[in-house]
Scaffold this active site. Structure first.
Site, PDB file in Angstrom:
ATOM      1  N   HIS A   1      55.175 -16.073 -11.301  1.00 24.46           N
ATOM      2  CA  HIS A   1      54.744 -15.677 -12.607  1.00 24.46           C
ATOM      3  C   HIS A   1      54.531 -14.162 -12.272  1.00 24.46           C
ATOM      4  O   HIS A   1      53.422 -13.212 -13.194  1.00 24.46           O
ATOM      5  CB  HIS A   1      53.905 -16.451 -13.418  1.00 24.46           C
ATOM      6  CG  HIS A   1      54.084 -18.121 -12.712  1.00 24.46           C
ATOM      7  ND1 HIS A   1      54.797 -18.038 -14.818  1.00 24.46           N
ATOM      8  CD2 HIS A   1      53.493 -19.029 -12.328  1.00 24.46           C
ATOM      9  CE1 HIS A   1      54.725 -19.679 -13.908  1.00 24.46           C
ATOM     10  NE2 HIS A   1      54.221 -19.700 -13.537  1.00 24.46           N
TER      11      HIS A   1
ATOM     12  N   TRP B   1      22.827   1.814   3.810  1.00 24.97           N
ATOM     13  CA  TRP B   1      23.905   1.819   3.111  1.00 24.97           C
ATOM     14  C   TRP B   1      24.016   2.242   1.593  1.00 24.97           C
ATOM     15  O   TRP B   1      23.223   1.548   0.859  1.00 24.97           O
ATOM     16  CB  TRP B   1      24.561   0.171   3.537  1.00 24.97           C
ATOM     17  CG  TRP B   1      25.718  -0.722   2.830  1.00 24.97           C
ATOM     18  CD1 TRP B   1      26.470  -0.785   3.009  1.00 24.97           C
ATOM     19  CD2 TRP B   1      25.960  -1.083   0.814  1.00 24.97           C
ATOM     20  NE1 TRP B   1      27.446  -0.548   2.137  1.00 24.97           N
ATOM     21  CE2 TRP B   1      27.119  -0.908   0.863  1.00 24.97           C
ATOM     22  CE3 TRP B   1      24.802  -0.746   0.012  1.00 24.97           C
ATOM     23  CZ2 TRP B   1      27.342  -0.905  -0.153  1.00 24.97           C
ATOM     24  CZ3 TRP B   1      25.512  -0.953  -0.882  1.00 24.97           C
ATOM     25  CH2 TRP B   1      27.004  -0.912  -1.110  1.00 24.97           C
TER      26      TRP B   1
ATOM     27  N   LYS C   1      26.976  -6.303   5.739  1.00 23.12           N
ATOM     28  CA  LYS C   1      27.517  -7.607   6.008  1.00 23.12           C
ATOM     29  C   LYS C   1      25.785  -8.594   4.902  1.00 23.12           C
ATOM     30  O   LYS C   1      26.434  -9.531   4.582  1.00 23.12           O
ATOM     31  CB  LYS C   1      26.591  -7.718   7.225  1.00 23.12           C
ATOM     32  CG  LYS C   1      26.688  -9.431   8.181  1.00 23.12           C
ATOM     33  CD  LYS C   1      27.932  -9.738   8.252  1.00 23.12           C
ATOM     34  CE  LYS C   1      28.042 -11.133   8.594  1.00 23.12           C
ATOM     35  NZ  LYS C   1      29.933 -10.933   8.714  1.00 23.12           N
TER      36      LYS C   1
ATOM     37  N   GLU D   1      41.669 -15.879   1.583  1.00 21.95           N
ATOM     38  CA  GLU D   1      40.328 -15.672   2.425  1.00 21.95           C
ATOM     39  C   GLU D   1      41.591 -14.670   3.637  1.00 21.95           C
ATOM     40  O   GLU D   1      40.835 -13.319   4.780  1.00 21.95           O
ATOM     41  CB  GLU D   1      40.177 -16.812   3.191  1.00 21.95           C
ATOM     42  CG  GLU D   1      39.238 -16.575   4.688  1.00 21.95           C
ATOM     43  CD  GLU D   1      38.005 -15.404   4.695  1.00 21.95           C
ATOM     44  OE1 GLU D   1      37.691 -15.653   3.283  1.00 21.95           O
ATOM     45  OE2 GLU D   1      37.648 -15.204   5.483  1.00 21.95           O
TER      46      GLU D   1
ATOM     47  N   ARG E   1      24.663  -4.303   8.616  1.00 24.52           N
ATOM     48  CA  ARG E   1      23.415  -4.224   7.729  1.00 24.52           C
ATOM     49  C   ARG E   1      23.793  -2.750   6.875  1.00 24.52           C
ATOM     50  O   ARG E   1      24.110  -2.565   5.765  1.00 24.52           O
ATOM     51  CB  ARG E   1      22.171  -4.129   7.527  1.00 24.52           C
ATOM     52  CG  ARG E   1      21.765  -5.978   7.993  1.00 24.52           C
ATOM     53  CD  ARG E   1      20.130  -6.015   8.296  1.00 24.52           C
ATOM     54  NE  ARG E   1      20.086  -6.072   6.940  1.00 24.52           N
ATOM     55  CZ  ARG E   1      19.386  -7.195   7.101  1.00 24.52           C
ATOM     56  NH1 ARG E   1      19.919  -8.063   7.005  1.00 24.52           N
ATOM     57  NH2 ARG E   1      18.329  -7.401   5.203  1.00 24.52           N
TER      58      ARG E   1
ATOM     59  N   LYS F   1      40.669 -10.961   4.416  1.00 22.83           N
ATOM     60  CA  LYS F   1      40.470 -10.066   6.042  1.00 22.83           C
ATOM     61  C   LYS F   1      41.160  -8.892   6.026  1.00 22.83           C
ATOM     62  O   LYS F   1      40.738  -8.551   6.676  1.00 22.83           O
ATOM     63  CB  LYS F   1      40.810 -11.240   7.167  1.00 22.83           C
ATOM     64  CG  LYS F   1      39.689 -13.217   6.744  1.00 22.83           C
ATOM     65  CD  LYS F   1      38.626 -12.468   7.723  1.00 22.83           C
ATOM     66  CE  LYS F   1      37.524 -11.947   6.753  1.00 22.83           C
ATOM     67  NZ  LYS F   1      36.549 -12.621   6.053  1.00 22.83           N
TER      68      LYS F   1
ATOM     69  N   ASN G   1      14.670  -1.087   1.972  1.00 21.36           N
ATOM     70  CA  ASN G   1      16.117  -1.906   1.942  1.00 21.36           C
ATOM     71  C   ASN G   1      16.260  -2.804   0.203  1.00 21.36           C
ATOM     72  O   ASN G   1      15.246  -3.715   0.552  1.00 21.36           O
ATOM     73  CB  ASN G   1      15.609  -2.651   2.977  1.00 21.36           C
ATOM     74  CG  ASN G   1      17.131  -4.460   2.462  1.00 21.36           C
ATOM     75  OD1 ASN G   1      17.957  -3.885   2.100  1.00 21.36           O
ATOM     76  ND2 ASN G   1      17.072  -5.284   3.097  1.00 21.36           N
ATOM     77  N   GLY G   2      16.456  -2.646  -0.147  1.00 18.78           N
ATOM     78  CA  GLY G   2      16.663  -3.306  -2.072  1.00 18.78           C
ATOM     79  C   GLY G   2      16.873  -1.735  -2.800  1.00 18.78           C
ATOM     80  O   GLY G   2      17.423  -0.758  -2.768  1.00 18.78           O
TER      81      GLY G   2
ATOM     82  N   GLU H   1      39.665  -6.014   4.219  1.00 18.72           N
ATOM     83  CA  GLU H   1      38.678  -5.196   4.672  1.00 18.72           C
ATOM     84  C   GLU H   1      38.190  -5.108   5.920  1.00 18.72           C
ATOM     85  O   GLU H   1      37.823  -3.675   5.841  1.00 18.72           O
ATOM     86  CB  GLU H   1      37.336  -6.563   4.027  1.00 18.72           C
ATOM     87  CG  GLU H   1      37.204  -7.674   5.645  1.00 18.72           C
ATOM     88  CD  GLU H   1      36.304  -8.311   4.916  1.00 18.72           C
ATOM     89  OE1 GLU H   1      35.652  -8.092   4.586  1.00 18.72           O
ATOM     90  OE2 GLU H   1      36.188  -9.892   5.186  1.00 18.72           O
TER      91      GLU H   1
ATOM     92  N   CYS I   1      20.911  -2.072   4.440  1.00 19.39           N
ATOM     93  CA  CYS I   1      19.645  -1.690   4.747  1.00 19.39           C
ATOM     94  C   CYS I   1      19.080  -2.857   5.876  1.00 19.39           C
ATOM     95  O   CYS I   1      19.076  -3.555   5.112  1.00 19.39           O
ATOM     96  CB  CYS I   1      19.465  -0.915   4.612  1.00 19.39           C
ATOM     97  SG  CYS I   1      19.535   0.267   2.443  1.00 19.39           S
TER      98      CYS I   1
HETATM   99  C1  F6R Z   1      34.266 -10.857   3.503  1.00 16.89           C
HETATM  100  C2  F6R Z   1      32.869 -11.019   4.064  1.00 16.89           C
HETATM  101  C3  F6R Z   1      32.283 -10.814   2.040  1.00 16.89           C
HETATM  102  C4  F6R Z   1      31.066 -12.218   1.872  1.00 16.89           C
HETATM  103  C5  F6R Z   1      29.588 -11.906   1.096  1.00 16.89           C
HETATM  104  C6  F6R Z   1      29.302 -12.932   0.992  1.00 16.89           C
HETATM  105  O1  F6R Z   1      35.029 -10.858   5.373  1.00 16.89           O
HETATM  106  O2  F6R Z   1      31.392 -11.082   4.719  1.00 16.89           O
HETATM  107  O3  F6R Z   1      33.227 -11.099   1.487  1.00 16.89           O
HETATM  108  O4  F6R Z   1      31.587 -13.457   2.295  1.00 16.89           O
HETATM  109  O5  F6R Z   1      29.843 -10.649   1.255  1.00 16.89           O
HETATM  110  O6  F6R Z   1      28.283 -12.740   1.784  1.00 16.89           O
HETATM  111  P1  F6R Z   1      27.208 -14.494   1.936  1.00 16.89           P
HETATM  112  O7  F6R Z   1      28.116 -15.361   3.012  1.00 16.89           O
HETATM  113  O8  F6R Z   1      25.851 -13.899   3.005  1.00 16.89           O
HETATM  114  O9  F6R Z   1      26.180 -14.926   0.873  1.00 16.89           O
END
Ligand code: F6R
Length: 611
Positions: free
Chosen positions: A507, A73, A606, A484, A27, A488, A99-100, A491, A2
């Site tokens: 396994h 969000w 984000k 990772e 956000r 990527k 927000n929260g 998501e 948010c």
């Molecule tokens: C994946 C991604 C998320 C963040 C996770 C932690 O691309 O961006 O998995 O890595 O939400 O966020 P931060 O790093 O802001 O604590």
């Protein structure tokens, strides 16, 4: 999660707030809304993106020099017009954006319902709006007092902006757990969840602390705690540049951020590696460096991509500094009664510096007496303020929801820490130390070279854009890169993908392999190279499609794999910084070919400020 924006001053608030919401859309993008004061308070809100809100208000009166706006969000209640913010209290006295999460909202709601309150939405925020209104009417106090009293009854996290129908000259802002920044202009103030909507208007800002309440008219800002203790505002200068938060000619922020990595990694070194490249000095760790080098154990905590960077950190600290490391999901660590010793060193990693689970894990570790460090990207965010010491990654604003340059910056910081600690502990000789620093310096030009193969990654992406599953395999330092790469892809393209240590394949996951399964194998030259060659053969024997990331000139894997993506050689410990780049681009182009919204993937946001 948010985004909130507000404005009070002489100008028309609407365009300022809409532009601010666009900057904060990363956000959350389930709905957007705005409230404007122009003698009366008008509220407009709409499910969907800020652009949907803009269209909705295009024929409405958007006059007013005071306003608040929100991009959501969804947490409580599905994304729809009614659950969108702002929320108006039952009698229309107060309008709130938030927000929260208000954890005790159902108890408060029940009490308000018993007193005749009727609710329109399923949100916790409407409960807060009604609670403020109830206290205001029942106790006959000012809006500010009503807000402070209401917040004293709230359990949970909030960054809020509140306006009141009877006190139209002010915005009341408060924070606990969720970030809030106030920008100071000439006879005007700007409010936002982070500095990105503010930087184009002013560089002077105040970051609110937990339990701060700001009462702001266009001429004056008064800051106090929710318990009515006056606080001296600490004005800081933003170093952010407007160009850093624009797409700069790229189709998406994610692509821009992938291409920024040679520079962002250099920015991470800047001022920390001596000009003669013979030593590393991490200023933020100066006071605790002795303690961390003598740590008996390091625990790294983070979520998502930051957790993956932490896994690379485990290999780095154990390999280069010989300190035992555990890597924990912050969300698991905080809830499972972990054993934390006062001589443990905790490294918390977070791009946003606001992730709720990471923050809670930090608090737990501090209570246990451990030394807690932060490796964060967003300057002034909550984690750097909660930790004892730390290192900013300085990757610049990351706006694409999928993390890219923040990951490589985090790994760079961890590599610098492990290298300097390894040297200090006598594990690395002077020669090893200088060689690693030199190798680190060679990473940005090598990433430039990888980026120049962009068209090749795009070509492979087009071939596999319709795959329904992907497997990613790596060993040693490259196992976290496999995780990772899979994250990527899933998501942003919504293709199911899994990362595995290559040796684990036999396994279980090997059962998944057939002629339809693309298997991305990260197979650069290191001590397990021969083993990974065998793993590739095992995949090929089951007719899997192998896309291998190899070092330039590798002929062995070229003969086995369906596709090879060549990258320059590096020190084994730094290979994650290079090998992740083709995986970022592969995911990016697959998502683009599938028509996905790369920068704002569905259901994500984000900054994860909910638990
Ligand atoms: C994946 C991604 C998320 C963040 C996770 C932690 O691309 O961006 O998995 O890595 O939400 O966020 P931060 O790093 O802001 O604590």
């Amino acid at each position: 999660m948010c985004g909130i924006v507000g404005y009070i001053g002489p100008k028309n608030a609407y365009p300022i707030i809409i532009n601010g919401l666009k900057r904060l859309e990363y956000r959350g993008y389930d709905s957007a809304g705005i409230a404007l004061i122009d003698k009366e308070i008008s509220v407009f809100k709409k499910k969907g993106k800020v652009s949907d809100l803009e269209e909705f208000v295009s024929d409405k009166n958007t006059a007013g020099t005071i306003g608040i706006g929100h991009t959501r969000w969804a947490t409580h209640g599905e994304p729809n017009d009614v659950n969108a913010h702002p929320h108006v209290s039952m009698k229309g006295e107060f309008v709130v954006i938030h927000n929260g999460i208000i954890e005790n909202y159902s108890r408060l709601k029940k009490r308000l319902e018993d007193r005749g309150y009727v609710f329109q939405s399923e949100t916790d925020t409407e409960v807060l709006a009604n609670l403020i209104e109830y206290i205001y009417s029942f106790s006959n106090v000012s809006a500010e007092i009503a807000v402070r009293l209401a917040l004293s009854k709230v359990i949970g996290a909030y960054g809020i902006l509140v306006i009141c129908r009877h006190e139209q000259d002010k915005i009341i802002a408060a924070r606990k757990g969720s970030p809030l920044v106030i920008g100071i202009g000439e006879g005007e103030y700007f409010f936002a969840s982070d500095a990105t909507p503010i930087v184009e208007h002013t560089k002077s800002v105040i970051y609110l602390n937990d339990n701060d309440v700001a009462i702001v008219t266009k001429d004056e800002l008064s800051l106090k705690t929710i318990h009515n203790v006056q606080v001296n505002p600490k004005v800081q200068k933003l170093s952010l540049d407007i160009g850093e938060i624009e797409k700069g000619g790229y189709d998406h922020f994610m692509l821009k951020e992938i291409f920024e990595q040679p520079k962002s990694i250099l920015d991470t070194f800047r001022g920390r590696v001596a000009l003669d490249r013979k030593s590393i000095h991490l200023g933020g760790l100066h006071d605790v460096f002795d303690r961390i080098t003598h740590a008996k154990r390091i625990i790294i905590i983070g979520c998502g991509t930051s957790w993956h960077a932490g896994l690379v950190g485990e290999y780095l600290f154990e390999d280069l500094a010989r300190i035992p490391v555990e890597v924990e999901y912050a969300s698991e660590f905080r809830y499972r009664n972990p054993v934390i010793f006062p001589d443990d060193v905790i490294i918390s990693i977070s791009q946003s510096g606001e992730t709720a689970d990471t923050l809670a894990a930090i608090k737990l570790a501090k209570e246990a007496g451990a030394l807690v460090l932060g490796v964060c990207n967003v300057v002034g965010s909550s984690i750097p303020r909660e930790t004892h010491a730390g290192v900013y990654t300085h990757a610049g604003p990351e706006i694409g929801v999928a993390s890219t340059k923040a990951f490589t910056a985090q790994v760079t910081v961890l590599a610098m820490m492990a290298t300097s600690m390894g040297f200090k502990r006598g594990v690395l000789s002077q020669e090893d130390y200088e060689k690693l620093i030199e190798e680190l310096y060679n990473i940005p030009p090598k990433i430039e070279e990888i980026l120049s193969f962009n068209e090749e990654f795009k070509r492979i992406a087009e071939l596999y854009k319709d795959a329904t599953n992907f497997l990613y395999l790596g060993r040693g330092y490259l196992f976290p890169v496999a995780l990772e790469g899979a994250l990527k892809l899933k998501e942003i393209s919504y293709i199911h993908a899994e990362g595995y240590p290559a040796a684990e394949m036999k396994h279980g996951p090997i059962a998944l392999i057939d002629q339809h399964m693309p298997v991305v194998v990260i197979a650069t030259k290191d001590k397990s190279y021969e083993k990974i060659v065998s793993n590739i053969q095992e995949v090929k024997a089951r007719k899997g499609i192998v896309i291998a990331i190899v070092n330039k000139g590798d002929t062995i894997i070229r003969d086995l794999a369906d596709h090879v993506l060549e990258i320059p050689e590096s020190h084994e410990a730094l290979a994650p910084l290079l090998t992740v780049v083709p995986l970022q681009l592969l995911s990016y182009y697959i998502a683009v070919f599938r028509g996905c919204n790369v920068d704002q993937p569905r259901n994500l946001a984000k900054s994860v400020t909910v638990e």
